[in-house]
Design a protein around this motif. Structure first.
Motif, mmCIF file in Angstrom:
data_model
loop_
_atom_site.group_PDB
_atom_site.id
_atom_site.type_symbol
_atom_site.label_atom_id
_atom_site.label_comp_id
_atom_site.label_asym_id
_atom_site.label_seq_id
_atom_site.Cartn_x
_atom_site.Cartn_y
_atom_site.Cartn_z
ATOM 1 N N UNK A 23 38.531 -18.400 62.904
ATOM 2 C CA UNK A 23 39.118 -18.669 61.598
ATOM 3 C C UNK A 23 40.621 -18.526 61.588
ATOM 4 N N UNK A 24 41.163 -17.916 62.639
ATOM 5 C CA UNK A 24 42.610 -17.738 62.761
ATOM 6 C C UNK A 24 43.018 -18.036 64.193
ATOM 7 N N UNK A 25 43.866 -19.018 64.373
ATOM 8 C CA UNK A 25 44.351 -19.385 65.711
ATOM 9 C C UNK A 25 45.076 -18.210 66.362
ATOM 10 N N UNK A 26 45.893 -17.521 65.598
ATOM 11 C CA UNK A 26 46.661 -16.396 66.126
ATOM 12 C C UNK A 26 45.742 -15.295 66.645
ATOM 13 N N UNK A 27 44.734 -14.935 65.852
ATOM 14 C CA UNK A 27 43.852 -13.846 66.258
ATOM 15 C C UNK A 27 42.918 -14.255 67.387
ATOM 16 N N UNK A 28 42.522 -15.518 67.417
ATOM 17 C CA UNK A 28 41.627 -15.974 68.474
ATOM 18 C C UNK A 28 42.325 -15.991 69.830
ATOM 19 N N UNK A 68 34.319 -22.830 52.026
ATOM 20 C CA UNK A 68 35.214 -22.021 51.206
ATOM 21 C C UNK A 68 34.801 -20.546 51.169
ATOM 22 N N UNK A 69 33.497 -20.272 51.175
ATOM 23 C CA UNK A 69 33.071 -18.878 51.129
ATOM 24 C C UNK A 69 33.495 -18.135 52.394
ATOM 25 N N UNK A 70 33.446 -18.818 53.547
ATOM 26 C CA UNK A 70 33.881 -18.198 54.796
ATOM 27 C C UNK A 70 35.375 -17.887 54.750
ATOM 28 N N UNK A 71 36.127 -18.783 54.172
ATOM 29 C CA UNK A 71 37.564 -18.552 54.041
ATOM 30 C C UNK A 71 37.840 -17.387 53.094
ATOM 31 N N UNK A 94 50.264 -10.950 57.350
ATOM 32 C CA UNK A 94 49.205 -11.235 56.387
ATOM 33 C C UNK A 94 49.369 -12.639 55.809
ATOM 34 N N UNK A 95 50.569 -12.979 55.437
ATOM 35 C CA UNK A 95 50.841 -14.310 54.882
ATOM 36 C C UNK A 95 50.515 -15.403 55.900
ATOM 37 N N UNK A 96 50.920 -15.193 57.156
ATOM 38 C CA UNK A 96 50.656 -16.173 58.205
ATOM 39 C C UNK A 96 49.154 -16.340 58.444
ATOM 40 N N UNK A 97 48.445 -15.227 58.559
ATOM 41 C CA UNK A 97 47.011 -15.286 58.864
ATOM 42 C C UNK A 97 46.219 -15.912 57.720
ATOM 43 N N UNK A 98 46.585 -15.620 56.504
ATOM 44 C CA UNK A 98 45.917 -16.235 55.353
ATOM 45 C C UNK A 98 46.120 -17.739 55.350
ATOM 46 N N UNK A 99 47.316 -18.189 55.700
ATOM 47 C CA UNK A 99 47.584 -19.634 55.790
ATOM 48 C C UNK A 99 46.729 -20.280 56.874
ATOM 49 N N UNK A 100 46.568 -19.591 57.998
ATOM 50 C CA UNK A 100 45.749 -20.133 59.073
ATOM 51 C C UNK A 100 44.290 -20.258 58.634
ATOM 52 N N UNK A 101 43.786 -19.253 57.976
ATOM 53 C CA UNK A 101 42.406 -19.304 57.491
ATOM 54 C C UNK A 101 42.237 -20.436 56.484
ATOM 55 N N UNK A 102 43.164 -20.549 55.585
ATOM 56 C CA UNK A 102 43.067 -21.554 54.530
ATOM 57 C C UNK A 102 43.130 -22.973 55.086
#
Length: 264
Positions: free
Chosen positions: A234-239, A3-6, A254-262
């Motif tokens: 941590x993010x499929x899109x960014x990787x 959770x801390x990484x997220x 931002x909304x999409x990337x936060x969902x991916x991280x979570x």
């Protein structure tokens, strides 16, 4: 992912969105390293941020400054509301690359041109040796930085001066491979008389263990930790899309990337 990484990644995304800038692939590859240093390894706290014998963290790969701010916010040194409202604004102290001149503690160096952080860190480590300070100096470098001659000159100096209070952390996210084949980095650094360790740069427990193991050695050798990481981890899109090497998310992204991280 813990959770801390997220939490740290979501904070970095939000700050990037607010300042409309950021090298998020690079930030996400090293966030776990920075967190472990501040949370488990360094003799540092908000109360000790100006103590002479504190440990130092030097961010040489300045494009990853957005990995440092979330950690200092989490440790209670910066306030989230203040950073978010000021970051990237004209004359703000919260720059997209660290600016030592705007802080009294917390930020230890100016970042910008690559290849400068390691020589700077070696100088601090040498000064601390002369003063007989117990302080250790940790410097975060990118693998691509080792294309700079100043990096190897600093390695020669660190070895010659027996700076076993210096720990060089290489965020090895395979950036350099696109430019030049560096060969075996571990063997190169060992040839410069470094103690060299390799570790999964996204495994918090392994990172903690390798830092403790390295800094327990008192054999007059500088330390190097090669952290194997993934850009955008941590993010499929960014990787998967290198446009995020230098891009800030709009509200929809931002909304999409936060969902991916979570969801990771």
């Amino acid at each position: 992912m813990l959770q801390i990484s997220k939490k740290l990644r979501k904070c970095a995304l939000y700050l990037s969105h607010k300042c409309r800038d950021g090298n998020l692939q690079s930030v996400f590859s090293c966030l776990d390293i920075v967190w472990i240093l501040y949370d488990k390894i360094m003799n540092w706290s908000p109360e000790k941020a100006q103590d002479d014998d504190r440990d130092f963290f030097i961010i040489s790969k300045g494009q990853a400054t957005l990995a440092l701010y979330p950690v200092l916010i989490e440790k209670g040194y910066f306030k989230m509301d203040e950073v978010a409202s000021q970051i990237g604004q004209f004359d703000s102290r919260y720059c997209i690359q660290t600016d030592l001149t705007k802080f009294k503690g917390g930020i230890e160096n100016n970042a910008g041109s690559l290849g400068h952080g390691l020589p700077f860190a070696a100088g601090i480590a040498y000064a601390n040796k002369i003063k007989k300070s117990p302080s250790n100096v940790y410097v975060l470098c990118g693998d691509g930085e080792f294309c700079e001659g100043t990096m190897w000159e600093a390695c020669i100096f660190a070895s010659a001066k027996k700076l076993d209070n210096l720990c060089v952390i290489i965020d090895d996210n395979n950036s350099v491979a696109a430019m030049v084949d560096m060969g075996d980095m571990k063997k190169k650094l060992e040839a410069f008389n470094f103690d060299v360790f390799e570790v999964d740069g996204h495994n918090l427990s392994k990172l903690e263990d390798v830092f403790k193991k390295a800094m327990l050695l008192s054999n007059e050798k500088p330390k190097a930790i090669i952290a194997k990481t993934l850009r955008g981890f941590g993010s499929k899109t960014m990787a998967e899309n290198d446009i995020w090497f230098h891009k800030a998310p709009n509200e929809e992204e931002l909304e999409l990337l936060i969902k991916e991280v979570e969801s990771l």
